[in-house]
Scaffold this active site. Structure first.
Site, PDB file in Angstrom:
ATOM      1  N   LYS A 101       1.024  -1.146   0.009  1.00  0.00           N
ATOM      2  CA  LYS A 101      -0.105  -0.108  -0.069  1.00  0.00           C
ATOM      3  C   LYS A 101       0.833   1.167   0.045  1.00  0.00           C
ATOM      4  O   LYS A 101       0.717   2.249  -0.723  1.00  0.00           O
ATOM      5  CB  LYS A 101      -0.978   0.044   1.176  1.00  0.00           C
ATOM      6  CG  LYS A 101      -2.192  -0.967   1.051  1.00  0.00           C
ATOM      7  CD  LYS A 101      -2.990  -1.413   2.414  1.00  0.00           C
ATOM      8  CE  LYS A 101      -3.908  -2.577   2.116  1.00  0.00           C
ATOM      9  NZ  LYS A 101      -4.592  -2.978   3.288  1.00  0.00           N
TER      10      LYS A 101
ATOM     11  N   ASP B  79     -10.862   3.204   4.567  1.00  0.00           N
ATOM     12  CA  ASP B  79     -11.311   1.637   4.492  1.00  0.00           C
ATOM     13  C   ASP B  79     -12.701   1.499   4.564  1.00  0.00           C
ATOM     14  O   ASP B  79     -13.023   0.360   4.271  1.00  0.00           O
ATOM     15  CB  ASP B  79     -10.544   1.103   5.656  1.00  0.00           C
ATOM     16  CG  ASP B  79      -9.691   0.117   5.020  1.00  0.00           C
ATOM     17  OD1 ASP B  79      -9.488  -0.190   3.941  1.00  0.00           O
ATOM     18  OD2 ASP B  79      -8.588  -0.343   5.943  1.00  0.00           O
TER      19      ASP B  79
ATOM     20  N   GLN C 223      -4.736  -1.711   9.650  1.00  0.00           N
ATOM     21  CA  GLN C 223      -4.618  -3.344   9.065  1.00  0.00           C
ATOM     22  C   GLN C 223      -5.282  -4.282   9.968  1.00  0.00           C
ATOM     23  O   GLN C 223      -5.090  -4.407  10.960  1.00  0.00           O
ATOM     24  CB  GLN C 223      -3.005  -3.576   8.457  1.00  0.00           C
ATOM     25  CG  GLN C 223      -3.178  -4.608   7.825  1.00  0.00           C
ATOM     26  CD  GLN C 223      -3.603  -4.512   6.442  1.00  0.00           C
ATOM     27  OE1 GLN C 223      -3.529  -3.515   5.785  1.00  0.00           O
ATOM     28  NE2 GLN C 223      -4.263  -5.739   5.819  1.00  0.00           N
TER      29      GLN C 223
HETATM   30  N1  GUN Z   1      -7.164  -6.923   5.567  1.00  0.00           N
HETATM   31  C1  GUN Z   1      -7.426  -7.527   4.730  1.00  0.00           C
HETATM   32  N2  GUN Z   1      -8.163  -6.670   3.732  1.00  0.00           N
HETATM   33  C2  GUN Z   1      -7.973  -5.484   4.360  1.00  0.00           C
HETATM   34  C3  GUN Z   1      -8.552  -4.100   4.044  1.00  0.00           C
HETATM   35  O1  GUN Z   1      -8.978  -4.096   2.829  1.00  0.00           O
HETATM   36  N3  GUN Z   1      -8.224  -3.192   4.933  1.00  0.00           N
HETATM   37  C4  GUN Z   1      -7.786  -3.458   6.054  1.00  0.00           C
HETATM   38  N4  GUN Z   1      -7.455  -2.273   6.901  1.00  0.00           N
HETATM   39  N5  GUN Z   1      -7.335  -4.649   6.463  1.00  0.00           N
HETATM   40  C5  GUN Z   1      -7.306  -5.508   5.431  1.00  0.00           C
END
Ligand code: GUN
Length: 296
Positions: free
Chosen positions: A54, A121, A98
């Site tokens: 990311k 998110d 995350q």
């Molecule tokens: N863990 C797996 N996919 C995601 C996501 O799209 N965002 C976040 N914050 N954690 C994740």
């Protein structure tokens, strides 16, 4: 029938390019660049890779990013305090915690601490709540589900009145995808581990979204001829014939499914690249929201 391959890699690249151009335009006008903070708690190896990817993607489109890392034994108060600090930071427009978090932490409370306008998110309870309600619009839609909808649109799937079946009910993918499909006027069935006659339910689907984390579970005879199939699964399986000894597969048995579907996403190169592309788009949107608020 041989399915059209829905090229998520290409579609994601186009989205990233658009974000890159929008960021460059901002810079040329002397406007602030968007900023993203990732918050990683603990040492989950997969999460580390996701967060690194990311940040790399941010750098490629000119988005400022910072990576906050907290130890696996960080307390609830410490994580919340960090999120509150990022809420106050004017250079940060998006905050991504995350998931999954270590089990001792209260995920919902941490996600609720994120300022609504920085919830790139889309997991803040208010944003998810708005997604679930008729006539309401969240500020942000979760990235993977939003990516699935872009792929469906690009595949030309007709959603209004269609039977859509979602395999999986996770907070991150299955449930928000189902909510988005309802908003798009599909008739939606959500399947899970307790669903009876999974194959039979799937066979009714004009649009099938698989997000169950079971390698190649969805077989050819689960798919209605002509259905559009979106495979969110990313599973590593052993493969002695591959140089690594393993390879990635989705939740759908791709080769055989492609014989009956009208369109299908590959794994890798389908949904996966869309998640990051939509995160970049959401972060740009968060910066634009911040612009509006500073003008007031
Ligand atoms: N863990 C797996 N996919 C995601 C996501 O799209 N965002 C976040 N914050 N954690 C994740």
């Amino acid at each position: 029938m041989t399915a059209t391959i829905i090229d998520g890699k290409q579609i994601a690249a186009e989205t990233r390019e658009k974000v890159k151009e929008a960021v460059a335009l901002r810079v040329s006008k002397g406007l602030p660049v968007p900023g993203l903070a990732t918050v990683l708690v603990g040492e989950n190896p997969a999460s580390k890779v996701y967060v690194r990817n990311k940040q790399k993607a941010c750098a490629e489109v000119g988005i400022h990013s910072i990576g906050v890392e907290l130890p696996g034994d960080a307390t609830q108060e410490q994580v919340e305090a960090k999120v509150r600090e990022l809420n106050e930071d004017p250079t940060i427009n998006g905050i991504l915690v995350q998931l999954p978090l270590p089990a001792h932490l209260d995920e919902e409370k941490i996600l609720a601490t994120i300022q609504l306008g920085k919830d790139v998110d889309g997991f803040h309870p208010i944003n998810i709540g708005r997604l679930a309600q008729k006539g309401r619009t969240p500020l942000f839609v979760p990235c993977t589900p939003a990516g699935v909808m872009v792929l469906l649109e690009r595949a030309g799937a007709k959603l209004a009145g269609a039977n859509a079946v979602v395999l999986g009910r996770s907070n991150i993918v299955g449930m928000p995808v189902a909510l988005l499909l309802v908003k798009a006027n599909a008739t939606v069935t959500i399947c899970h581990s307790r669903t009876r006659d999974l194959a039979g339910v799937c066979r009714q689907a004009d649009v099938l979204v698989a997000a169950i984390g079971q390698p190649e579970m969805v077989k050819k005879d689960w798919i209605k001829p002509g259905a559009v199939v979106i495979d969110v699964g990313i599973n590593r399986i052993e493969d002695p014939t591959s140089p690594k000894g393993s390879r990635l597969v989705g939740d759908v048995a791709y080769e055989e499914a492609a014989e009956v579907a009208s369109a299908i996403t590959p794994v890798p190169g389908g949904v996966g690249p869309m998640t990051i592309a939509l995160l970049l788009q959401n972060t740009l949107h968060a910066r634009e929201l911040a612009d509006l608020n500073t003008q007031k």
